[in-house]
Motif scaffolding. Structure first.
Motif, mmCIF file in Angstrom:
data_model
loop_
_atom_site.group_PDB
_atom_site.id
_atom_site.type_symbol
_atom_site.label_atom_id
_atom_site.label_comp_id
_atom_site.label_asym_id
_atom_site.label_seq_id
_atom_site.Cartn_x
_atom_site.Cartn_y
_atom_site.Cartn_z
ATOM 1 N N ASP A 72 -31.997 14.189 4.455
ATOM 2 C CA ASP A 72 -31.457 14.828 3.248
ATOM 3 C C ASP A 72 -32.037 14.194 1.985
ATOM 4 N N SER A 76 -30.298 12.750 -1.116
ATOM 5 C CA SER A 76 -29.115 12.384 -1.904
ATOM 6 C C SER A 76 -29.684 12.053 -3.272
ATOM 7 N N CYS A 94 -30.941 6.353 -0.873
ATOM 8 C CA CYS A 94 -30.970 6.423 0.589
ATOM 9 C C CYS A 94 -31.795 7.639 0.997
ATOM 10 N N HIS A 139 -24.960 10.263 -2.076
ATOM 11 C CA HIS A 139 -24.641 10.086 -0.649
ATOM 12 C C HIS A 139 -23.122 10.109 -0.464
ATOM 13 N N TYR A 164 -31.081 10.867 8.481
ATOM 14 C CA TYR A 164 -29.782 11.554 8.393
ATOM 15 C C TYR A 164 -29.976 13.068 8.514
ATOM 16 N N HIS A 184 -25.505 -0.646 0.910
ATOM 17 C CA HIS A 184 -25.662 0.675 1.503
ATOM 18 C C HIS A 184 -27.150 1.070 1.446
ATOM 19 N N GLY A 185 -27.607 1.772 2.460
ATOM 20 C CA GLY A 185 -28.979 2.308 2.434
ATOM 21 C C GLY A 185 -30.022 1.381 3.029
ATOM 22 N N ASP A 192 -31.901 2.826 5.980
ATOM 23 C CA ASP A 192 -32.978 3.762 5.637
ATOM 24 C C ASP A 192 -34.201 3.008 5.114
HETATM 25 O O1 PXL Z 1 -28.003 6.078 4.529
HETATM 26 C C1 PXL Z 1 -27.645 7.079 5.396
HETATM 27 C C2 PXL Z 1 -27.169 8.284 4.652
HETATM 28 C C3 PXL Z 1 -28.069 9.268 4.320
HETATM 29 N N1 PXL Z 1 -27.693 10.395 3.675
HETATM 30 C C4 PXL Z 1 -26.405 10.585 3.325
HETATM 31 C C5 PXL Z 1 -25.450 9.611 3.603
HETATM 32 C C6 PXL Z 1 -25.830 8.444 4.301
HETATM 33 C C7 PXL Z 1 -24.833 7.432 4.628
HETATM 34 O O2 PXL Z 1 -23.691 7.495 4.307
HETATM 35 O O3 PXL Z 1 -24.184 9.807 3.200
HETATM 36 C C8 PXL Z 1 -26.012 11.850 2.632
#
Ligand code: PXL
Length: 277
Positions: free
Chosen positions: A11, A13, A18, A45, A82, A214-215, A218
């Motif tokens: 995706d 975000s 991420c 995200h 993701y 977070h992230g 990735d």
């Molecule tokens: O990092 C993984 C990830 C990727 N994309 C979206 C996320 C997440 C983790 O929560 O919400 C939309």
């Protein structure tokens, strides 16, 4: 060396450091042409933000794939992160068949869970489909939580080598060839990555930082893919990615306003130096 072209499917975000906003700059910085197939567009995200928008691109995926097939576009690697639904997983499996160049490496990060829990919006039906995709991976890049969901194993905070070996055996039973198993800690204050390749076990250990971001999953998978595509061995790529992820977390330490992701940009130079070494 031929100029490698890779496709990453995950995706966007728009805010949150991420998925594609991490994979595209990181793999490009490694010197690899990075093509993208966005599976959805989210305003942020889902981990900590509320009220985010989610525009699903599932229906576009086969149309994009068909255009590439007709145009004769094929990729040296396909890296998935993701994915938003079981249907998207099926489309990725089609991509593996239709737009893979000869010898195309398939790298699957089953990004769906962390800290013992599935991310919001995922359920066991999704996990079942993800198991099927993992079976097609040349390299699978799970964390322990994802490995537990994929193998129906109880999640444990503390564990030993036997527990990790059992998870590895169950993961390979899904069909995936090699596993880059992240966040494996055998000693207080340390963590690391297990590189399970062609049945052989290797481990790269490094310091565990007090903070986490977070992230970083990735960031890790993207750096691993970039280094691997630059011709590094799986172990060397896993080590480069681990050192880079640590540098990203360090560059984000003490930043209360930056809770949503890791500041990977200022330390890209370290990654570039490592892949060029
Ligand atoms: O990092 C993984 C990830 C990727 N994309 C979206 C996320 C997440 C983790 O929560 O919400 C939309």
């Amino acid at each position: 060396m031929s100029y490698k072209k890779i496709l990453t499917v995950q995706d966007i975000s728009c805010v949150g450091q991420c998925s594609l906003t991490v994979a595209l700059p990181i793999i490009s910085a490694c010197g690899i042409e990075t093509c993208v197939l966005p599976s959805a567009v989210l305003s942020t995200h889902t981990a900590g933000f509320t009220g985010y928008t989610f525009h699903d691109l599932t229906e576009d995926m086969p149309l994009i794939c068909e255009h590439w097939r007709k145009t004769g576009i094929a990729f040296d690697a396909i890296y998935t992160g993701y994915l938003g639904s079981a249907q998207q997983i099926a489309h990725v499996e089609d991509l593996f068949e239709t737009v893979a160049a000869e010898g195309c490496l398939k790298i699957v990060d089953p990004a769906m869970a962390d800290n013992g829990k599935l991310y919001p919006g995922f359920d066991m039906a999704f996990v079942e489909n993800m198991k099927h995709l993992c079976g097609k991976a040349d390299y699978l890049v799970p964390n322990i939580t994802e490995a537990c969901f994929l193998t129906g194993t109880e999640y444990r905070e503390t564990y030993d080598r036997a527990y990790i070996d059992e998870l590895l055996a169950k993961l390979t039973a899904l069909g995936c060839k090699n596993i880059i198993f992240t966040g494996i800690s055998y000693a207080e204050g340390k963590t690391g990555v297990v590189v399970y390749e062609n049945g052989a076990y290797d481990y790269y250990e490094h310091d565990k930082l007090p903070n986490s971001c977070h992230g970083t999953g990735d960031i890790y998978a993207s750096a691993f893919v970039g280094a691997l595509m630059r011709g590094k061995s799986a172990y060397e790529a896993a080590k480069i990615a681990a050192d880079y992820a640590v540098a990203c977390i360090k560059s984000t330490a003490e930043e209360e306003n930056h809770w949503y992701g890791a500041k990977f940009e200022p330390v890209l130079g370290k990654l570039i130096a490592a892949v060029n070494d």
